[in-house]
Motif scaffolding. Structure first.
Motif, PDB file in Angstrom:
ATOM      1  N   HIS A 115       0.834  -1.209   0.000  1.00 55.48           N
ATOM      2  CA  HIS A 115       0.000   0.000   0.000  1.00 55.48           C
ATOM      3  C   HIS A 115       0.867   1.257   0.000  1.00 55.48           C
ATOM      4  O   HIS A 115       0.603   2.206  -0.736  1.00 55.48           O
ATOM      5  CB  HIS A 115      -0.945  -0.016   1.200  1.00 55.48           C
ATOM      6  N   ARG A 116       1.913   1.253   0.788  1.00 57.12           N
ATOM      7  CA  ARG A 116       2.810   2.415   0.860  1.00 57.12           C
ATOM      8  C   ARG A 116       3.529   2.620  -0.479  1.00 57.12           C
ATOM      9  O   ARG A 116       3.697   3.752  -0.929  1.00 57.12           O
ATOM     10  CB  ARG A 116       3.816   2.236   2.005  1.00 57.12           C
ATOM     11  N   MET A 117       3.953   1.519  -1.105  1.00 56.53           N
ATOM     12  CA  MET A 117       4.621   1.656  -2.402  1.00 56.53           C
ATOM     13  C   MET A 117       3.706   2.352  -3.404  1.00 56.53           C
ATOM     14  O   MET A 117       4.134   3.250  -4.133  1.00 56.53           O
ATOM     15  CB  MET A 117       5.047   0.291  -2.943  1.00 56.53           C
ATOM     16  N   VAL A 118       2.443   1.958  -3.425  1.00 50.98           N
ATOM     17  CA  VAL A 118       1.483   2.581  -4.345  1.00 50.98           C
ATOM     18  C   VAL A 118       1.275   4.043  -3.969  1.00 50.98           C
ATOM     19  O   VAL A 118       1.241   4.923  -4.831  1.00 50.98           O
ATOM     20  CB  VAL A 118       0.151   1.800  -4.377  1.00 50.98           C
ATOM     21  N   SER A 119       1.158   4.325  -2.688  1.00 49.14           N
ATOM     22  CA  SER A 119       0.931   5.717  -2.283  1.00 49.14           C
ATOM     23  C   SER A 119       2.133   6.603  -2.604  1.00 49.14           C
ATOM     24  O   SER A 119       1.985   7.802  -2.781  1.00 49.14           O
ATOM     25  CB  SER A 119       0.564   5.803  -0.798  1.00 49.14           C
ATOM     26  N   LEU A 120       3.322   6.003  -2.712  1.00 51.91           N
ATOM     27  CA  LEU A 120       4.525   6.757  -3.060  1.00 51.91           C
ATOM     28  C   LEU A 120       4.734   6.862  -4.571  1.00 51.91           C
ATOM     29  O   LEU A 120       5.736   7.401  -5.024  1.00 51.91           O
ATOM     30  CB  LEU A 120       5.761   6.109  -2.419  1.00 51.91           C
ATOM     31  N   GLY A 121       3.796   6.325  -5.340  1.00 53.73           N
ATOM     32  CA  GLY A 121       3.884   6.445  -6.796  1.00 53.73           C
ATOM     33  C   GLY A 121       4.215   5.165  -7.516  1.00 53.73           C
ATOM     34  O   GLY A 121       4.454   5.167  -8.717  1.00 53.73           O
ATOM     35  N   GLY A 122       4.235   4.059  -6.772  1.00 46.77           N
ATOM     36  CA  GLY A 122       4.498   2.779  -7.412  1.00 46.77           C
ATOM     37  C   GLY A 122       3.321   2.351  -8.272  1.00 46.77           C
ATOM     38  O   GLY A 122       2.176   2.473  -7.870  1.00 46.77           O
ATOM     39  N   ASN A 123       3.630   1.867  -9.451  1.00 46.13           N
ATOM     40  CA  ASN A 123       2.616   1.330 -10.351  1.00 46.13           C
ATOM     41  C   ASN A 123       2.461  -0.147 -10.026  1.00 46.13           C
ATOM     42  O   ASN A 123       3.447  -0.887  -9.974  1.00 46.13           O
ATOM     43  CB  ASN A 123       3.072   1.521 -11.798  1.00 46.13           C
ATOM     44  N   LEU A 124       1.244  -0.591  -9.813  1.00 44.22           N
ATOM     45  CA  LEU A 124       0.998  -1.965  -9.391  1.00 44.22           C
ATOM     46  C   LEU A 124       1.630  -2.978 -10.335  1.00 44.22           C
ATOM     47  O   LEU A 124       2.157  -3.996  -9.901  1.00 44.22           O
ATOM     48  CB  LEU A 124      -0.507  -2.225  -9.251  1.00 44.22           C
ATOM     49  N   PHE A 125       1.618  -2.721 -11.625  1.00 46.03           N
ATOM     50  CA  PHE A 125       2.197  -3.667 -12.577  1.00 46.03           C
ATOM     51  C   PHE A 125       3.699  -3.815 -12.378  1.00 46.03           C
ATOM     52  O   PHE A 125       4.255  -4.891 -12.568  1.00 46.03           O
ATOM     53  CB  PHE A 125       1.876  -3.243 -14.014  1.00 46.03           C
ATOM     54  N   PHE A 126       4.377  -2.747 -11.978  1.00 49.72           N
ATOM     55  CA  PHE A 126       5.807  -2.831 -11.701  1.00 49.72           C
ATOM     56  C   PHE A 126       6.046  -3.448 -10.325  1.00 49.72           C
ATOM     57  O   PHE A 126       6.963  -4.244 -10.149  1.00 49.72           O
ATOM     58  CB  PHE A 126       6.462  -1.454 -11.788  1.00 49.72           C
ATOM     59  N   ILE A 127       5.221  -3.086  -9.358  1.00 51.32           N
ATOM     60  CA  ILE A 127       5.363  -3.618  -8.004  1.00 51.32           C
ATOM     61  C   ILE A 127       5.221  -5.139  -7.989  1.00 51.32           C
ATOM     62  O   ILE A 127       5.849  -5.829  -7.195  1.00 51.32           O
ATOM     63  CB  ILE A 127       4.360  -2.930  -7.057  1.00 51.32           C
ATOM     64  N   LEU A 128       4.429  -5.667  -8.908  1.00 51.28           N
ATOM     65  CA  LEU A 128       4.281  -7.124  -8.992  1.00 51.28           C
ATOM     66  C   LEU A 128       5.611  -7.809  -9.285  1.00 51.28           C
ATOM     67  O   LEU A 128       5.809  -8.968  -8.925  1.00 51.28           O
ATOM     68  CB  LEU A 128       3.240  -7.498 -10.043  1.00 51.28           C
ATOM     69  N   LYS A 129       6.538  -7.117  -9.912  1.00 53.19           N
ATOM     70  CA  LYS A 129       7.869  -7.687 -10.150  1.00 53.19           C
ATOM     71  C   LYS A 129       8.610  -7.869  -8.828  1.00 53.19           C
ATOM     72  O   LYS A 129       9.364  -8.820  -8.669  1.00 53.19           O
ATOM     73  CB  LYS A 129       8.657  -6.812 -11.107  1.00 53.19           C
ATOM     74  N   ILE A 130       8.384  -6.966  -7.875  1.00 52.28           N
ATOM     75  CA  ILE A 130       8.966  -7.123  -6.539  1.00 52.28           C
ATOM     76  C   ILE A 130       8.292  -8.304  -5.842  1.00 52.28           C
ATOM     77  O   ILE A 130       8.952  -9.133  -5.221  1.00 52.28           O
ATOM     78  CB  ILE A 130       8.798  -5.835  -5.708  1.00 52.28           C
TER      79      ILE A 130
END
Length: 113
Positions: free
Chosen positions: A67-82
């Motif tokens: 949730h924090r990653m998204v709120s900081l500007g993370g795109n869910l499609f990229f975050i899925l790589k993490i």
């Protein structure tokens, strides 16, 4: 009147958030390469530093605070790589985004237990 649609408690991926999350998204996208995944696993903090992530971004990634990653500007499609490194399930990430336990999320969103 704002040009940005606002949904309570939902960080929208709009222009400003996209600019803010550029470094984190670039880092996450780089995890598509095996050598970058290996470097991430070997020394996560150094890998994050090599992309110039700020302290808040680094902590969000290292804590797998989706949730924090998204709120900081993370795109869910990229975050899925993490998420693929650990791996974390879509239900786990969805639950974090909704502020629920994974069990509660599965029950209320998908009708499963």
């Amino acid at each position: 009147m704002s040009d940005v649609l606002e949904i309570p408690e939902t960080p929208l991926f709009e222009r400003e958030r996209s600019k803010n999350g550029y470094r984190m998204n670039k880092m996450a996208m780089s995890l598509g390469k095996p050598e970058n995944r290996a470097a991430f696993i070997a020394d996560e903090e150094a890998f994050l530093d090599s992309f110039g992530l700020g302290e808040a971004e680094k902590q969000a990634v290292m804590n797998r605070d989706w949730h924090r990653m998204v709120s900081l500007g993370g795109n869910l499609f990229f975050i899925l790589k993490i998420a693929a490194i650990d791996p974390a399930s879509m239900a786990e990430i969805g639950a974090a985004q909704a502020g629920m336990s994974q069990e509660e999320f599965l029950k209320t969103r998908l009708g499963k237990m």
